[in-house]
Design an enzyme around this catalytic site. Structure first.
Site, PDB file in Angstrom:
ATOM      1  CD  GLU A  17       3.020  -9.081 -18.144  1.00 40.76           C
ATOM      2  OE1 GLU A  17       2.616  -9.986 -17.282  1.00 40.76           O
ATOM      3  OE2 GLU A  17       4.226  -8.837 -18.036  1.00 40.76           O
ATOM      4  CE1 TYR A  49      -2.193   0.425 -11.004  1.00 42.74           C
ATOM      5  CE2 TYR A  49      -0.239   0.180  -9.678  1.00 42.74           C
ATOM      6  CZ  TYR A  49      -1.565   0.886  -9.827  1.00 42.74           C
ATOM      7  OH  TYR A  49      -2.050   1.920  -8.968  1.00 42.74           O
ATOM      8  CD  GLN A  62      14.798 -10.804 -23.044  1.00 45.40           C
ATOM      9  OE1 GLN A  62      15.398 -10.838 -24.207  1.00 45.40           O
ATOM     10  NE2 GLN A  62      13.995 -11.170 -22.538  1.00 45.40           N
TER      11      GLN A  62
HETATM   12  P1  FAD Z   1       1.905 -12.237  -2.792  1.00 46.84           P
HETATM   13  O1  FAD Z   1       0.842 -13.173  -3.143  1.00 46.84           O
HETATM   14  O2  FAD Z   1       1.542 -11.187  -1.610  1.00 46.84           O
HETATM   15  O3  FAD Z   1       3.321 -12.814  -2.168  1.00 46.84           O
HETATM   16  C1  FAD Z   1       4.195 -12.171  -1.900  1.00 46.84           C
HETATM   17  C2  FAD Z   1       5.351 -12.818  -0.790  1.00 46.84           C
HETATM   18  O4  FAD Z   1       4.494 -12.992   0.467  1.00 46.84           O
HETATM   19  C3  FAD Z   1       5.547 -14.604  -1.201  1.00 46.84           C
HETATM   20  O5  FAD Z   1       6.786 -14.798  -0.665  1.00 46.84           O
HETATM   21  C4  FAD Z   1       4.425 -15.263  -0.458  1.00 46.84           C
HETATM   22  O6  FAD Z   1       4.717 -16.700  -0.305  1.00 46.84           O
HETATM   23  C5  FAD Z   1       4.239 -14.359   0.580  1.00 46.84           C
HETATM   24  N1  FAD Z   1       2.767 -14.457   1.311  1.00 46.84           N
HETATM   25  C6  FAD Z   1       1.541 -14.229   0.509  1.00 46.84           C
HETATM   26  N2  FAD Z   1       0.378 -14.466   1.096  1.00 46.84           N
HETATM   27  C7  FAD Z   1       0.988 -14.456   2.411  1.00 46.84           C
HETATM   28  C8  FAD Z   1       0.091 -14.674   3.608  1.00 46.84           C
HETATM   29  N3  FAD Z   1      -1.080 -14.614   3.697  1.00 46.84           N
HETATM   30  N4  FAD Z   1       0.935 -14.862   4.875  1.00 46.84           N
HETATM   31  C9  FAD Z   1       2.338 -14.899   4.784  1.00 46.84           C
HETATM   32  N5  FAD Z   1       3.119 -14.749   3.714  1.00 46.84           N
HETATM   33  C10 FAD Z   1       2.463 -14.631   2.390  1.00 46.84           C
HETATM   34  N6  FAD Z   1       4.671  -6.361 -10.189  1.00 46.84           N
HETATM   35  C11 FAD Z   1       4.284  -4.979 -10.653  1.00 46.84           C
HETATM   36  O7  FAD Z   1       4.736  -4.119 -10.076  1.00 46.84           O
HETATM   37  N7  FAD Z   1       3.206  -4.930 -11.537  1.00 46.84           N
HETATM   38  C12 FAD Z   1       3.012  -5.847 -12.416  1.00 46.84           C
HETATM   39  O8  FAD Z   1       1.915  -5.625 -13.384  1.00 46.84           O
HETATM   40  C13 FAD Z   1       3.400  -7.159 -12.181  1.00 46.84           C
HETATM   41  N8  FAD Z   1       2.777  -8.191 -12.903  1.00 46.84           N
HETATM   42  C14 FAD Z   1       3.026  -9.442 -12.444  1.00 46.84           C
HETATM   43  C15 FAD Z   1       2.485 -10.608 -13.262  1.00 46.84           C
HETATM   44  C16 FAD Z   1       2.958 -11.843 -12.846  1.00 46.84           C
HETATM   45  C17 FAD Z   1       2.245 -12.935 -13.836  1.00 46.84           C
HETATM   46  C18 FAD Z   1       3.714 -12.081 -11.918  1.00 46.84           C
HETATM   47  C19 FAD Z   1       3.934 -13.377 -11.673  1.00 46.84           C
HETATM   48  C20 FAD Z   1       4.340 -11.216 -11.118  1.00 46.84           C
HETATM   49  C21 FAD Z   1       3.947  -9.843 -11.445  1.00 46.84           C
HETATM   50  N9  FAD Z   1       4.803  -8.865 -10.865  1.00 46.84           N
HETATM   51  C22 FAD Z   1       4.071  -7.598 -10.982  1.00 46.84           C
HETATM   52  C23 FAD Z   1       5.533  -9.070  -9.888  1.00 46.84           C
HETATM   53  C24 FAD Z   1       4.970  -8.928  -8.384  1.00 46.84           C
HETATM   54  O9  FAD Z   1       4.412  -7.919  -8.013  1.00 46.84           O
HETATM   55  C25 FAD Z   1       5.901  -9.495  -7.464  1.00 46.84           C
HETATM   56  O10 FAD Z   1       6.714 -10.744  -7.470  1.00 46.84           O
HETATM   57  C26 FAD Z   1       5.730  -9.320  -5.928  1.00 46.84           C
HETATM   58  O11 FAD Z   1       7.071  -9.397  -5.224  1.00 46.84           O
HETATM   59  C27 FAD Z   1       5.054 -10.290  -5.543  1.00 46.84           C
HETATM   60  O12 FAD Z   1       3.561 -10.000  -5.451  1.00 46.84           O
HETATM   61  P2  FAD Z   1       2.422 -11.296  -5.291  1.00 46.84           P
HETATM   62  O13 FAD Z   1       1.174 -10.478  -5.804  1.00 46.84           O
HETATM   63  O14 FAD Z   1       3.091 -12.379  -5.978  1.00 46.84           O
HETATM   64  O15 FAD Z   1       2.669 -11.285  -3.767  1.00 46.84           O
END
Ligand code: FAD
Length: 284
Positions: free
Chosen positions: A15, A47, A212
């Site tokens: 990444e 992003y 970190q």
């Molecule tokens: P979601 O999957 O929507 O989950 C967020 C929360 O909502 C969780 O607590 C989950 O349990 C809950 N949830 C999910 N779906 C539902 C539902 N249908 N109903 C009720 N609750 C639900 N951030 C950036 O800004 N840019 C990046 O490029 C970036 N890259 C990342 C790469 C990786 C591999 C990881 C692990 C994280 C990255 N992040 C990035 C951070 C990420 O955006 C944050 O962790 C964010 O808070 C959650 O994103 P998510 O897509 O996991 O959210």
């Protein structure tokens, strides 16, 4: 396609993040090139929160895919983007031939009001995946959290929410960083029991400076095992020793994961090709 590679072989992916400023593109291209020289199976490009940042992700992802000819995965967040914004970003991806995304909700930006946050069109990453699957032919990946996402009240619910992403069309997952492999093995068990069947890439971040811990690691919600805090206590004050110890720790994590049947490793390279090369050397 990355989703096909994951079915066929063990993978090592990286990444990187795009430049923060316009005049830093050359440096980011150079980083991408050097990472590419290490022959990863794919490189993902983060992003920034908020719509205007997508241009930088598009440019770096396009460079990796179209100039370096390496599989590239563009991260995309929906917390600050309406469906219309997503459509526009999708068009900019398509213009460069990019069709593989890591679909994320993203963290709530500090300047986003409660009203804006509560009225967002695409609420969860699963909604973004559903939307992309109904409007594009993109391949979608999702994020997963071995120690659960910090907003979720239980590990069980978090994995149930992960299943919603798979049901929406996520073809594979990439994990949050973790410093204790036992958490990852426990997560894999729970995920399998909940019906997660797509490949999962284990996210490993080398922690090469004590700083970190206060930033990236604490934001990730990952716990700090005793073995790691001992290492910080021993080497944290000496930058060179800490760097070596952090690289060694990450390498040992990867070796242990491989020995325990984990096929896919995703290295959070922090735009440091030299460190990345040293880890690859250490796990040979
Ligand atoms: P979601 O999957 O929507 O989950 C967020 C929360 O909502 C969780 O607590 C989950 O349990 C809950 N949830 C999910 N779906 C539902 C539902 N249908 N109903 C009720 N609750 C639900 N951030 C950036 O800004 N840019 C990046 O490029 C970036 N890259 C990342 C790469 C990786 C591999 C990881 C692990 C994280 C990255 N992040 C990035 C951070 C990420 O955006 C944050 O962790 C964010 O808070 C959650 O994103 P998510 O897509 O996991 O959210």
């Amino acid at each position: 396609m990355i989703s096909e590679l994951l079915k066929q072989k063990e993978t090592m992916s990286f990444e990187m993040y795009p430049p923060k400023k316009e005049d830093e593109f050359e440096k980011a291209f150079e980083v991408a090139k050097k990472l590419g020289d290490l022959k990863p199976d794919y490189i993902s490009v983060t992003y920034g929160a908020g719509g205007s940042k997508s241009k930088k992700t598009v440019e770096i992802t396009s460079f990796i895919q179209n100039e370096l000819h390496i599989e590239a995965l563009a991260h995309l967040t929906c917390v600050g983007n309406s469906k219309k914004d997503i459509d526009e970003i999708v068009e900019s991806f398509k213009a460069e031939g990019i069709n593989q995304v890591l679909a994320l909700r993203g963290d709530r930006p500090r300047d986003m009001s409660d009203e804006q946050f509560n009225s967002r069109e695409l609420i969860h990453a699963s909604d973004l995946i559903t939307y992309l699957k109904s409007t594009t032919d993109f391949s979608c990946a999702g994020a997963c959290y071995p120690e659960k996402h910090f907003e979720c009240f239980s590990k069980e619910t978090d994995v149930a929410n992960l299943k919603l992403k798979q049901d929406a069309g996520a073809e594979y997952f990439i994990s949050q960083l973790f410093l204790d492999n036992d958490y990852y093995y426990d997560f894999l068990d729970r995920a399998a029991r909940k019906g997660i069947t797509v490949p999962i890439c284990a996210g490993i971040m080398p922690v090469i400076s004590a700083n970190q811990l206060g930033t990236t690691v604490s934001l990730s919600g990952s716990s700090i095992p005793k073995a790691f805090s001992d290492l910080i206590a021993k080497y944290g004050d000496n930058a060179d020793d800490m760097r070596k110890a952090g690289i060694d720790y990450a390498a040992r994590q990867i070796i242990d994961l491989r020995q325990n049947g984990v096929k896919h490793i995703h290295l959070y390279c922090m735009n440091r090709p030299k460190m990345t090369a040293e880890i690859l050397e250490a796990i040979k």
